[in-house]
Write a protein that holds these residues in place. Structure first.
Motif, PDB file in Angstrom:
ATOM      1  N   MET A 159      -1.629  -3.493  -7.998  1.00 36.46           N
ATOM      2  CA  MET A 159      -2.588  -2.560  -7.434  1.00 36.46           C
ATOM      3  C   MET A 159      -2.666  -1.270  -8.244  1.00 36.46           C
ATOM      4  O   MET A 159      -3.748  -0.698  -8.423  1.00 36.46           O
ATOM      5  N   GLY A 163      -8.914  -2.171  -3.946  1.00 35.65           N
ATOM      6  CA  GLY A 163      -7.575  -2.521  -4.417  1.00 35.65           C
ATOM      7  C   GLY A 163      -6.824  -3.351  -3.391  1.00 35.65           C
ATOM      8  O   GLY A 163      -6.212  -4.377  -3.715  1.00 35.65           O
ATOM      9  N   ILE A 223      -5.441  -7.294  -3.759  1.00 37.65           N
ATOM     10  CA  ILE A 223      -4.079  -7.817  -3.643  1.00 37.65           C
ATOM     11  C   ILE A 223      -3.954  -8.746  -2.453  1.00 37.65           C
ATOM     12  O   ILE A 223      -3.226  -9.721  -2.488  1.00 37.65           O
ATOM     13  N   CYS A 247       0.839  -1.204   0.000  1.00 41.33           N
ATOM     14  CA  CYS A 247       0.000   0.000   0.000  1.00 41.33           C
ATOM     15  C   CYS A 247       0.870   1.248   0.000  1.00 41.33           C
ATOM     16  O   CYS A 247       0.586   2.225  -0.700  1.00 41.33           O
TER      17      CYS A 247
END
Lengths: 281, 231
Positions: free
Chosen positions: B148, B201, B205, B79
């Motif tokens: 992502m 997103g 993932i 992230c």
């Protein structure tokens, strides 16, 4: 910096720069036009939208631009604060002078220009924020006021937009929670909070009911004590009610410009006459 | 007249019933699976399950602490890399992406969006695992971030495009420079949508961990203290 050119010329014309003083700025003679348009033409890609406009817009008065849809009124209005520049593949020739300084000169920062020239749009478009923050938005960005002076400034702008009494108890409510007419007055207050010299209004009443329209019209008459107002309107009655001067646009050309009374009673061009008597448009 | 009204009411009742039955069928599978999980597995859930590492097969006790921590680290790192890039790219596409460069970015994002995750895994293995000489959480995070970014970019773009043009013009007409209009007005207004697409997103993932077998496999399988996974 670029802002300087603009600011300097203002100082000469209006030594008393505090916009709070009602109407009487020693240097601001009504005779000097606030906007001077010189052979201004404008193109969207290959299509020419405006042809050789040349006229002046008087100070501290309401100037109405009328004409059928697509005649270039809004395009011209958006040229004054250079909002058209954001559209790709547009270009212009000629010049528009604000307070004697070209809005297109390299020394004029469009950002500073738009501080001097407030704009109100067709649809009320308050930001999704509180009423207070909506009005404080411009001054905050432009560093015009410290945060502790902000309440005073917001109140002044809201009072001028004739909205204060209706919202003073709920400044923290969302701007979008107001009625359409109130939202439009909020947008006017937002523009006034920057304390501009010129206020551009692009059909500000077309989304409003007759009562709200009347409020805005009364407001315009009040505001011209302190501001020079240019309004684009499709409503001929509105133009004749509120404006001091009227310009008739047709197919990208300024057909006639003059005193509103004269335009509506004895137009010199037959196309103007045909339009205002409702024979076309 | 009356007959028609009765008929209308009967049809209305039948259709409402039919739709109700169909929705029930749609959630039935989910309810059964979740119910089964809770009934059969609920008893094994205790504090130890979350804070202890697995024990060798055959022994009782132990937990999945390493997996939880590992997932947290890998997804968190992904992230950190992926969110700014993806959201930034989406903003660019929506606000400035009308030219040729915008077209290229959009095309590449779409292609990348359709790429199987295992291909991204092999990519990360070739460029990160091999040069570094060992599997790592970092390589896994980079691979996940790559998965992502294109999705985030496209969903952010859609969200930002939904912001009415009149709001942009209002800010510009107040004297806001274009970049500040994009960040303060447009991004702020689209924030709820951007957060939603970020969560989707992340969920994607976190679920697409298969490719980790290629890049972080050994550290994921290896038992021992969780920080080993982050090395």
């Amino acid at each position: 910096m670029s802002v300087v050119g603009l600011a300097d010329s203002r100082t000469i014309l209006t030594p008393d720069a505090s916009p709070g003083s009602p109407g009487l700025r020693p240097g601001s003679v009504t005779a000097t036009p606030v906007i001077d348009v010189r052979t201004y033409s404008f193109w969207y890609g290959p299509t020419q939208a405006l042809f050789d406009l040349t006229f002046t817009i008087p100070r501290r008065a309401v100037t109405a631009l009328i004409g059928p849809s697509g005649c270039g009124k809004s395009t011209f209005l958006r040229s004054i604060n250079r909002l058209n520049e954001l559209i790709p593949r547009t270009r212009h020739t000629g010049d528009i002078l604000l307070e004697g300084v070209s809005v297109f000169s390299r020394g004029t920062d469009p950002v500073a220009l738009r501080r001097e020239v407030g704009m109100v749009f067709q649809q009320p478009n308050p930001f999704p924020k509180t009423i207070f923050d909506n009005v404080a938005y411009g001054p905050r960005l432009n560093g015009l006021a410290a945060e502790r002076e902000m309440p005073e400034r917001v109140e002044r702008a809201l009072r001028r937009a004739a909205l204060w009494d209706e919202v003073k108890d709920r400044l923290r409510a969302a701007g979008t929670s107001l009625s359409g007419g109130q939202q439009q007055r909020l947008c006017i207050a937002r523009a006034l909070a920057n304390e501009p010299e010129v206020l551009l209004m692009d059909e500000p009443c077309s989304a409003l009911d007759p009562a709200a329209t009347q409020r805005i019209e009364e407001l315009m008459v009040e505001l011209k004590q302190n501001y020079s107002i240019v309004i684009v309107t499709h409503n001929m009655q509105q133009a004749s009610r509120v404006s001091d001067f009227t310009g008739f646009f047709y197919l990208g050309r300024l057909i006639e410009f003059g005193d509103t009374k004269q335009i509506f009673t004895r137009p010199s061009d037959e196309r103007t006459e045909a339009y205002i008597t409702g024979r076309f448009g | 007249m009356n007959a028609r009204r009765v008929r209308r009411r009967v049809v209305n009742g039948m259709m409402t019933g039919l739709v109700g039955v169909l929705s029930f069928l749609a959630v039935l599978a989910l309810v059964l699976i979740l119910g089964n999980l809770v009934v059969k597995g609920g008893s094994s859930l205790d504090w130890n399950f979350f804070v202890k590492n697995p024990v060798p097969a055959g022994e009782s006790g132990g937990g999945v602490a390493n997996a939880i921590v590992g997932t947290g680290i890998i997804v968190g790192l992904a992230c950190l890399i992926g969110l700014p890039v993806g959201i930034g790219a989406g903003l660019y596409l929506a606000e400035f992406g009308s030219g040729r460069l915008g077209w290229i970015v959009r095309f590449v994002a779409d292609v990348l969006n359709g790429t199987p995750s295992i291909v991204v895994g092999i990519f990360a293995w070739t460029w990160l695992v091999k040069p570094m000489g060992h599997f790592s959480a970092l390589a896994g995070s980079v691979a996940l971030a790559i998965l992502m970014v294109p999705m985030l970019a496209r969903t952010t773009e859609e969200m930002v495009r939904l912001v009415p043009h009149s709001l942009r013009e209002a800010a510009l007409a107040l004297g806001y420079p274009r970049w500040r209009t994009s960040l303060r007005i447009v991004a702020r207004t689209a924030l709820a949508g951007i957060v939603t697409s970020s969560l989707v997103g992340v969920a994607r993932i976190a679920g697409g961990l298969v490719l980790l077998l290629a890049v972080a496999a050994r550290s994921a399988i290896r038992q021992g203290p969780p920080h080993g996974a982050a090395r």
